[in-house]
Design an enzyme around this catalytic site. Structure first.
Site, PDB file in Angstrom:
ATOM      1  N   LYS A  29       0.821  -1.212   0.000  1.00 45.86           N
ATOM      2  CA  LYS A  29       0.000   0.000   0.000  1.00 45.86           C
ATOM      3  C   LYS A  29       0.860   1.268   0.000  1.00 45.86           C
ATOM      4  O   LYS A  29       0.426   2.314  -0.461  1.00 45.86           O
ATOM      5  CB  LYS A  29      -0.928   0.024   1.209  1.00 45.86           C
ATOM      6  CG  LYS A  29      -1.808  -1.201   1.408  1.00 45.86           C
ATOM      7  CD  LYS A  29      -2.881  -1.309   0.363  1.00 45.86           C
ATOM      8  CE  LYS A  29      -4.016  -2.257   0.740  1.00 45.86           C
ATOM      9  NZ  LYS A  29      -3.623  -3.683   0.851  1.00 45.86           N
TER      10      LYS A  29
HETATM   11  C1  LIG Z   1      -4.239  -4.776   0.367  1.00 52.27           C
HETATM   12  C2  LIG Z   1      -3.437  -5.993   0.312  1.00 52.27           C
HETATM   13  C3  LIG Z   1      -3.721  -7.000  -0.627  1.00 52.27           C
HETATM   14  C4  LIG Z   1      -4.893  -6.927  -1.569  1.00 52.27           C
HETATM   15  O1  LIG Z   1      -4.758  -5.898  -2.514  1.00 52.27           O
HETATM   16  P1  LIG Z   1      -6.021  -5.383  -3.320  1.00 52.27           P
HETATM   17  O2  LIG Z   1      -5.556  -4.225  -4.109  1.00 52.27           O
HETATM   18  O3  LIG Z   1      -7.052  -4.992  -2.288  1.00 52.27           O
HETATM   19  O4  LIG Z   1      -6.512  -6.509  -4.171  1.00 52.27           O
HETATM   20  C5  LIG Z   1      -2.874  -8.084  -0.672  1.00 52.27           C
HETATM   21  N1  LIG Z   1      -1.835  -8.208   0.189  1.00 52.27           N
HETATM   22  C6  LIG Z   1      -1.545  -7.264   1.102  1.00 52.27           C
HETATM   23  C7  LIG Z   1      -0.397  -7.466   2.025  1.00 52.27           C
HETATM   24  C8  LIG Z   1      -2.338  -6.127   1.192  1.00 52.27           C
HETATM   25  O5  LIG Z   1      -2.046  -5.188   2.100  1.00 52.27           O
END
Ligand SMILES: *Cc1c(COP(=O)(O)O)cnc(C)c1O
Length: 495
Positions: A112
């Protein structure tokens, strides 16, 4: 380039406007009216650039109301070595067929950060470009990683305040600590009883409540979002697929123009949708593997065309993927079926919790996507085997992706190179990782970090180790019910 809603509307807005407001006024998500196209020459040019130059170049084709220099300055600041030690998005060649795109080298140790280190800068540009005087009040619902990454990205940003909600039993202890100890005068954190969908539905309700917006306006604020429904979250994610492709060309893993399959551990469908946009914009991506944990609503959707959220919710060791409403799927439906049909699907989802694609539409989506899911036991086994065979340490989310990538290769016989996305540091989920590796799990969270480091000889990320010295600012035990979320928002806005 102008942006429009995924649902029928004549409204067209600039990228700055789309980033500022987050959600279109008719409840849809913003999408570019046309997609830019990168040809082989532009890909070749990207290959010679650094990560921040690539990101600025890719973004400049989508965010046409930002200047190249603005984007370059923003990307250079967001993806600096200080914030991303080890590089923003390095590619690790696991074996002859699979490479791993490591997206967790940022300040909160999850992917993120790739979007949320840049997005505050894009928002600040957007407020200037649109002559906005009010303060952006950002509401976030998080399954763990978004919240911390958003808090870290936006702390002490000018003209911005932020409130983060997370499900009290749906995040790991480290994630809880990361949020409970957050610093910054403009941010607040609140735990909510229930699961991620309860928190997200609560946030969406506040967003679409006109009276709430009017009340907030009296405090000189307007609602904005940092969830992956915001275009400002999605756009920065497109860049790392281009970058990974270029890195693989540069190291000889790929010939320029040859297709690369991509596997993404998926929750809200944001990350994998960014890969799909890269493909639609000319990046030679072959098949997209949508990897889920036992909350396998997307696997079923891609197999049957039926999206049905009327099913049990499972809490897993990959909590950031414990999601039954994948909001960004709406953008895929819009691209493949248009705004009228998308609005009808979303209305069915709202009223009945399900919708069903017709056969031609399902076929079209399946031309690009395959869906696989991974059980808890397979997740643990993948962590252990990857460590034993490659001495490579992965977190549970990454393991879900890697397992599905391997299954796809075995079952399909598709031998094109595979890039699988690593979304978090193993240290963020150290008890689960220790258990998978067959080690004892100390009771204390920080002892778990130490144990994992001793066992594998890898360093604890500094931002996690330093949590130990930080004071709790937002007590995780004081969880509220989802229907009390508006009260908490106003108390924060009006304090
Ligand atoms: C948010 C997240 C995901 C999923 O990503 P999306 O964009 O919501 O599909 C997968 N792994 C981790 C560690 C995340 O923080």
């Amino acid at each position: 380039m102008l942006y429009r809603s995924t649902r029928p509307s004549a409204e067209r807005v600039s990228a700055a406007e789309a980033i500022k407001t987050g959600l279109a006024s008719n409840g849809g998500l913003y999408m570019p009216e046309q997609l830019p196209v990168f040809d082989t020459d532009s890909l070749r040019a990207l290959c010679g650039m650094s990560y921040e130059e690539r990101a600025a170049e890719v973004l400049s084709r989508y965010l046409t109301d930002y200047t190249r220099q603005e984007l370059l300055d923003d990307c250079a600041a967001a993806y600096s070595d200080a914030r991303f030690p080890g590089g923003a998005a390095p590619v690790y060649a696991l074996d002859d067929s699979i490479s791993v795109l490591e997206l967790w080298h940022g300040p909160t140790c999850a992917f993120k950060d790739m979007a949320l280190q840049l997005m505050p800068r894009l928002l600040s540009g957007a407020l200037k470009k649109t002559g906005e005087q009010r303060t952006a009040f950002i509401l976030v619902a998080t399954s763990g990683d978004t919240g911390k990454a958003a808090l870290e990205g936006y702390r002490d940003a000018e003209q911005v305040r932020m409130m983060v909600f997370y499900p009290v039993d749906g995040v790991s202890r480290i994630q809880k600590l990361q949020m409970a100890t957050q610093e910054g005068g403009n941010v607040a954190v609140q735990s909510v009883v229930g699961n991620f969908d309860d928190a997200q539905t609560g946030v969406k309700k506040i967003f679409s409540d006109r009276a709430a917006a009017e009340r907030l306006a009296r405090s000189g604020c307007f609602f904005s979002s940092a969830n992956s429904i915001n275009w400002g979250r999605l756009a920065p994610q497109i860049a790392y697929y281009f970058s990974a492709y270029c890195d693989m060309v540069n190291t000889g893993c790929l010939r320029l123009g040859d297709p690369l399959n991509v596997c993404v551990p998926t929750g809200n469908f944001g990350n994998i949708f960014a890969a799909y946009l890269a493909k639609r914009s000319g990046l030679p991506i072959g098949r997209l593997i949508c990897a889920s944990n036992v909350n396998n609503i997307l696997t079923d959707f891609l197999r049957t065309g039926v999206y049905d959220r009327n099913r049990p919710f499972h809490t897993t060791m990959s909590p950031s993927m414990d999601i039954l409403i994948s909001s960004n799927l709406e953008r895929l439906l819009y691209l493949c079926a248009g705004s009228e049909k998308t609005a009808a699907f979303m209305e069915q989802l709202r009223t009945t919790g399900r919708y069903s694609l017709d056969e031609p539409l399902l076929e079209e989506i399946r031309r690009d996507f395959s869906g696989y899911f991974c059980s808890e036991e397979q997740t643990a086994r993948t962590i252990r085997e990857t460590y034993e065979q490659h001495h490579y340490l992965i977190d549970p989310h990454t393991a879900v992706g890697l397992h599905c990538a391997q299954r796809y290769i075995t079952e399909s016989g598709d031998t094109r190179p595979m890039l699988t996305v690593s979304t978090a540091s193993a240290y963020k989920f150290s008890p689960s990782v220790l258990r998978a590796l067959g080690a004892d799990i100390p009771a204390d969270e920080f002892d778990c970090l130490d144990a994992l480091s001793r066992l594998t000889g890898t360093p604890i990320p500094a931002s996690l180790a330093s949590l130990k010295q930080k004071a709790i600012r937002f007590d995780p035990e004081k969880a509220i019910k989802a229907d009390a979320m508006p009260d908490v928002v106003f108390a924060e806005a009006e304090r």
